[in-house]
Motif scaffolding. Sequence first.
Motif, PDB file in Angstrom:
ATOM      1  N   ASP A 114      -6.811  -5.455  -9.746  1.00  0.00           N
ATOM      2  CA  ASP A 114      -8.091  -5.500  -9.032  1.00  0.00           C
ATOM      3  C   ASP A 114      -8.353  -4.221  -8.238  1.00  0.00           C
ATOM      4  O   ASP A 114      -9.353  -4.138  -7.514  1.00  0.00           O
ATOM      5  CB  ASP A 114      -8.095  -6.687  -8.052  1.00  0.00           C
ATOM      6  CG  ASP A 114      -7.768  -8.003  -8.745  1.00  0.00           C
ATOM      7  OD1 ASP A 114      -8.467  -8.328  -9.727  1.00  0.00           O
ATOM      8  OD2 ASP A 114      -6.816  -8.680  -8.317  1.00  0.00           O
ATOM      9  N   ILE A 115      -7.462  -3.235  -8.346  1.00  0.00           N
ATOM     10  CA  ILE A 115      -7.506  -2.053  -7.488  1.00  0.00           C
ATOM     11  C   ILE A 115      -7.501  -0.793  -8.354  1.00  0.00           C
ATOM     12  O   ILE A 115      -6.809  -0.724  -9.370  1.00  0.00           O
ATOM     13  CB  ILE A 115      -6.294  -2.058  -6.542  1.00  0.00           C
ATOM     14  CG1 ILE A 115      -6.409  -3.225  -5.546  1.00  0.00           C
ATOM     15  CG2 ILE A 115      -6.152  -0.736  -5.789  1.00  0.00           C
ATOM     16  CD1 ILE A 115      -5.140  -3.498  -4.772  1.00  0.00           C
ATOM     17  N   ASP A 116      -8.249   0.214  -7.950  1.00  0.00           N
ATOM     18  CA  ASP A 116      -8.229   1.513  -8.619  1.00  0.00           C
ATOM     19  C   ASP A 116      -7.048   2.312  -8.055  1.00  0.00           C
ATOM     20  O   ASP A 116      -7.173   3.038  -7.064  1.00  0.00           O
ATOM     21  CB  ASP A 116      -9.551   2.249  -8.370  1.00  0.00           C
ATOM     22  CG  ASP A 116      -9.663   3.551  -9.160  1.00  0.00           C
ATOM     23  OD1 ASP A 116      -8.618   4.086  -9.598  1.00  0.00           O
ATOM     24  OD2 ASP A 116     -10.789   4.054  -9.319  1.00  0.00           O
ATOM     25  N   VAL A 117      -5.886   2.162  -8.686  1.00  0.00           N
ATOM     26  CA  VAL A 117      -4.665   2.754  -8.135  1.00  0.00           C
ATOM     27  C   VAL A 117      -4.713   4.276  -8.151  1.00  0.00           C
ATOM     28  O   VAL A 117      -4.131   4.928  -7.265  1.00  0.00           O
ATOM     29  CB  VAL A 117      -3.406   2.238  -8.865  1.00  0.00           C
ATOM     30  CG1 VAL A 117      -3.175   0.760  -8.582  1.00  0.00           C
ATOM     31  CG2 VAL A 117      -3.493   2.496 -10.358  1.00  0.00           C
ATOM     32  N   ASN A 118      -5.381   4.866  -9.122  1.00  0.00           N
ATOM     33  CA  ASN A 118      -5.479   6.323  -9.154  1.00  0.00           C
ATOM     34  C   ASN A 118      -6.290   6.844  -7.975  1.00  0.00           C
ATOM     35  O   ASN A 118      -5.939   7.862  -7.368  1.00  0.00           O
ATOM     36  CB  ASN A 118      -6.100   6.778 -10.478  1.00  0.00           C
ATOM     37  CG  ASN A 118      -5.123   6.679 -11.633  1.00  0.00           C
ATOM     38  OD1 ASN A 118      -4.097   7.343 -11.655  1.00  0.00           O
ATOM     39  ND2 ASN A 118      -5.427   5.825 -12.588  1.00  0.00           N
ATOM     40  N   LYS A 119      -7.347   6.136  -7.635  1.00  0.00           N
ATOM     41  CA  LYS A 119      -8.151   6.521  -6.486  1.00  0.00           C
ATOM     42  C   LYS A 119      -7.342   6.407  -5.190  1.00  0.00           C
ATOM     43  O   LYS A 119      -7.402   7.283  -4.317  1.00  0.00           O
ATOM     44  CB  LYS A 119      -9.404   5.643  -6.415  1.00  0.00           C
ATOM     45  CG  LYS A 119     -10.365   6.011  -5.313  1.00  0.00           C
ATOM     46  CD  LYS A 119     -11.596   5.114  -5.376  1.00  0.00           C
ATOM     47  CE  LYS A 119     -12.571   5.438  -4.248  1.00  0.00           C
ATOM     48  NZ  LYS A 119     -13.770   4.539  -4.292  1.00  0.00           N
ATOM     49  N   VAL A 120      -6.561   5.327  -5.086  1.00  0.00           N
ATOM     50  CA  VAL A 120      -5.722   5.141  -3.903  1.00  0.00           C
ATOM     51  C   VAL A 120      -4.672   6.256  -3.820  1.00  0.00           C
ATOM     52  O   VAL A 120      -4.450   6.840  -2.750  1.00  0.00           O
ATOM     53  CB  VAL A 120      -5.045   3.758  -3.927  1.00  0.00           C
ATOM     54  CG1 VAL A 120      -4.030   3.634  -2.785  1.00  0.00           C
ATOM     55  CG2 VAL A 120      -6.080   2.648  -3.824  1.00  0.00           C
ATOM     56  N   ALA A 121      -4.031   6.552  -4.937  1.00  0.00           N
ATOM     57  CA  ALA A 121      -2.998   7.596  -4.944  1.00  0.00           C
ATOM     58  C   ALA A 121      -3.593   8.975  -4.647  1.00  0.00           C
ATOM     59  O   ALA A 121      -2.958   9.799  -3.978  1.00  0.00           O
ATOM     60  CB  ALA A 121      -2.273   7.607  -6.283  1.00  0.00           C
ATOM     61  N   ASP A 122      -4.804   9.227  -5.126  1.00  0.00           N
ATOM     62  CA  ASP A 122      -5.466  10.504  -4.822  1.00  0.00           C
ATOM     63  C   ASP A 122      -5.682  10.655  -3.316  1.00  0.00           C
ATOM     64  O   ASP A 122      -5.406  11.703  -2.740  1.00  0.00           O
ATOM     65  CB  ASP A 122      -6.815  10.590  -5.546  1.00  0.00           C
ATOM     66  CG  ASP A 122      -6.675  10.808  -7.042  1.00  0.00           C
ATOM     67  OD1 ASP A 122      -5.571  11.175  -7.493  1.00  0.00           O
ATOM     68  OD2 ASP A 122      -7.677  10.600  -7.755  1.00  0.00           O
ATOM     69  N   ARG A 123      -6.185   9.603  -2.697  1.00  0.00           N
ATOM     70  CA  ARG A 123      -6.433   9.634  -1.258  1.00  0.00           C
ATOM     71  C   ARG A 123      -5.114   9.784  -0.491  1.00  0.00           C
ATOM     72  O   ARG A 123      -5.041  10.506   0.506  1.00  0.00           O
ATOM     73  CB  ARG A 123      -7.178   8.376  -0.832  1.00  0.00           C
ATOM     74  CG  ARG A 123      -7.311   8.137   0.665  1.00  0.00           C
ATOM     75  CD  ARG A 123      -8.095   9.199   1.392  1.00  0.00           C
ATOM     76  NE  ARG A 123      -9.485   9.300   0.980  1.00  0.00           N
ATOM     77  CZ  ARG A 123     -10.392  10.066   1.583  1.00  0.00           C
ATOM     78  NH1 ARG A 123     -10.048  10.802   2.634  1.00  0.00           N
ATOM     79  NH2 ARG A 123     -11.624  10.123   1.122  1.00  0.00           N
ATOM     80  N   THR A 124      -4.073   9.095  -0.961  1.00  0.00           N
ATOM     81  CA  THR A 124      -2.770   9.175  -0.291  1.00  0.00           C
ATOM     82  C   THR A 124      -2.211  10.592  -0.342  1.00  0.00           C
ATOM     83  O   THR A 124      -1.761  11.140   0.669  1.00  0.00           O
ATOM     84  CB  THR A 124      -1.773   8.203  -0.929  1.00  0.00           C
ATOM     85  OG1 THR A 124      -2.310   6.880  -0.888  1.00  0.00           O
ATOM     86  CG2 THR A 124      -0.441   8.230  -0.191  1.00  0.00           C
ATOM     87  N   GLY A 125      -2.225  11.189  -1.527  1.00  0.00           N
ATOM     88  CA  GLY A 125      -1.706  12.538  -1.667  1.00  0.00           C
ATOM     89  C   GLY A 125      -2.470  13.534  -0.809  1.00  0.00           C
ATOM     90  O   GLY A 125      -1.886  14.404  -0.156  1.00  0.00           O
TER      91      GLY A 125
END
Length: 357
Positions: free
Chosen positions: A5-16
């Motif tokens: 249910d989550i856009d993990v690539n978007k989350v990882a981009d923001r995290t990095g």
Amino acid sequence: MFLTDIDVNKVADRTGMTLRCKNHDRPLFWIAYPKKKVKSKGRWFGTREEWMDFDARIDQAEAGFDNTGYLCEGFPSFWCNLGPDVFAAFTGSELEFSETTSWAKFRVKDWRQEPPITFKRNSPIWQATEKFTLRSIERGHGRWITGTGDIHTNGDGLAALRGPQELLTDLIDCPDEIKKRLRECFEAYREIMETQFALTLKADGGFSSGWMNVLCRGRYTVTQNDFSCMVGPAMFDEFFKEYVEKEAALLDFCIYHLDGPDAIRHTDSVCDAPHVNAVQWVPGAGQKEQVHWPDLLKHIQARGKGLWLYPSNLRDAETLMRLLKPEGCMYVMWCGSKEEAEAYIKLAETVFHTKIK
């Protein structure tokens, strides 16, 4: 809510971006809320047998994920926790278990009689951790991230082997021996982390997380030295400072856990480590909450490090958002309802003048 249910690539981009302090628009927000009220948080695990009932523990986590909504950079992750002294157990110590934690039995009576500290893959606690990790990976594939554990090495690792009081005496009585043992601890830690990431990284699609929830591409974990609150700056720098950087350099991303007022004196030594991306300041039991330490938080940020922040209410969140620059800041907010979670987002949009999806 699960990873599907989550856009993990978007989350990882923001995290990095945030861990590199390049998030100039807004901080990272890990926000979670219950979908519905539940009467009980589920069973806890007290006996050794209950701690080792891995399917029951994963069942409980899975039910929690199913009843949790995540917003912004929130996501589900599970770390296979067997307590803070597992490093000692991975090198041959026995663990005792209670309802809320576990601890190692001190095994070193005389360092001269102690063989080299090494990672023992045949140790019962490592074998249990490996089994636990593989079971979480199997059941959580594509649904949650299986993170790395809480691995206390360096000062904490030696204290778990010898006992804190005895180790303090050893720092004075046999400093060369302790420095040798710290080198052994680091090599064991390196091997443990390589082995853990070999289990989790590929299975999690190249992402990693830990007991402090951020979703990273590559190797991420939390480092710490809680024993450091018992020594002064000169002794910390002589014995432990080099390992802050050496441990962080094994990783792609690192957050350092700075625990308690007596650890504040080591802040600059920690911030000297180039590979430490961020600091989690924990005031500790009986102390004022994180928001009441503005000078320390601003100093850490001025040293070029990010901050892991956990405001307990909307007022404290606003205070921190207006006090600190967005660069490097990560806010973790467990909310009582979706309405409360959305109120945090509305506040952040107002403070940072940006729309947050």
